[in-house]
Design an enzyme around this catalytic site. Structure first.
Site, PDB file in Angstrom:
ATOM      1  N   TYR A   1      -2.313  -0.989  10.352  1.00  0.00           N
ATOM      2  CA  TYR A   1      -2.151  -1.421   9.118  1.00  0.00           C
ATOM      3  C   TYR A   1      -1.156  -0.915   8.691  1.00  0.00           C
ATOM      4  O   TYR A   1      -0.383  -1.172   7.880  1.00  0.00           O
ATOM      5  CB  TYR A   1      -3.441  -0.683   8.235  1.00  0.00           C
ATOM      6  CG  TYR A   1      -3.646  -0.857   6.939  1.00  0.00           C
ATOM      7  CD1 TYR A   1      -4.271  -1.664   6.351  1.00  0.00           C
ATOM      8  CD2 TYR A   1      -3.493  -0.164   5.806  1.00  0.00           C
ATOM      9  CE1 TYR A   1      -4.875  -1.935   4.776  1.00  0.00           C
ATOM     10  CE2 TYR A   1      -3.463   0.325   4.438  1.00  0.00           C
ATOM     11  CZ  TYR A   1      -3.680  -1.217   4.284  1.00  0.00           C
ATOM     12  OH  TYR A   1      -4.356  -1.652   2.788  1.00  0.00           O
TER      13      TYR A   1
ATOM     14  N   SER B   1       0.922  -1.430  -0.112  1.00  0.00           N
ATOM     15  CA  SER B   1       0.605  -0.150   0.000  1.00  0.00           C
ATOM     16  C   SER B   1       0.890   0.906  -0.043  1.00  0.00           C
ATOM     17  O   SER B   1       2.116   0.795   0.646  1.00  0.00           O
ATOM     18  CB  SER B   1      -0.429  -0.287   1.329  1.00  0.00           C
ATOM     19  OG  SER B   1      -1.974   1.228   1.196  1.00  0.00           O
TER      20      SER B   1
END
Length: 257
Positions: free
Chosen positions: A152, A139
């Protein structure tokens, strides 16, 4: 690029990015294994649809990526794994002092630890086949941070670190390991959120996308799952044979800021 004769396993692939990558690999000729933690008729129907429309072999294998044994069993059940796409992931937003411990553990397990387990089983299969591609879906948050996303961000940074280690360990072999770092991706789940975001802020849907959802994405356009699938196919190509240990950003300029 033809991937005929290659087998690909894509974790977390019954929707969103994972499904888009599975379609792209199948269209390039690879046989694909779809995966998620559910075991529904519609999960297996997705594999049947891919097989029917692309001519590739496709099947669905249920495995919970929060469980190490099931991660490893997924690769074993697949039988062959020339291309491994570690895509499974979940998200939760909360201040670190309020972050639920069990949610932290789940995010680290699914978003990062699962890739360790699948990769550890896949590499010997790749060595035996004499070729392999490991693609970790990280990401923009693997390269930068946002508040309230501690688990995350931690998992995605760790996934990129592991990508580099695997690349070094396989550097003298015809195996590569790379991470794809998407920005905000237009998945069905995200698309469904647009009206709610617009209503919450009292603005139009176009304004909600540009001013709220894509506030950190300079192009003000979503990345698409088709674009990510195309990048995955490129990383499997001969042209990318010397591309290993990298974090490839597809984020509309997010990490250029």
């Amino acid at each position: 690029m033809s991937l005929e004769g290659k087998s690909a396993v894509i974790t977390g692939s019954n929707s969103g990015i994972g499904l888009g990558v599975a379609w792209a690999l199948a269209r390039a000729g690879a046989d694909v294994v779809l995966n998620s933690f559910t075991d529904r008729v519609e999960d297996h129907a997705l594999a049947e649809q891919i097989a029917k429309e692309t001519g590739a072999k496709a099947r669905y294998i249920q495995a919970d990526m929060s469980r190490p044994g099931e991660c490893r069993s997924l690769i074993e059940q697949a039988g062959a794994c020339d291309v491994l796409v570690n895509n499974a992931g979940i998200q939760h937003v909360a201040a670190i002092e309020e972050f639920p411990v069990e949610t932290w553990d789940s995010i680290i397990a699914i978003n990062m630890n699962s890739a360790f387990h699948t990769t550890a089983v896949a590499i010997p299969l790749m060595r035996e086949a004499g070729w392999g591609r490991i693609i970790n879906i990280a990401s923009a948050h693997g390269l930068t941070a946002s508040p309230y996303k501690s688990a995350y961000v931690t998992a995605k940074h760790g996934l990129i670190g592991m990508t580099k280690v695997v690349a070094l360990e396989t550097a003298r072999e015809p195996i590569t390991a790379n991470a794809i770092c998407p920005g905000y991706v237009l998945t069905p789940l995200v698309e469904a959120q647009i009206p709610d975001v617009a209503k919450e802020h009292g603005i139009s849907e176009d304004e909600a996308v540009a001013q709220v959802m894509l506030v950190r994405q300079p192009t003000k356009e979503f990345v698409t799952v088709e674009q990510l699938g195309g990048l995955a196919v490129f990383l499997c190509s001969d042209a990318a044979a010397q591309l290993t240990g990298t974090a490839v950003s597809m984020d509309g300029g997010w990490t250029a800021l």
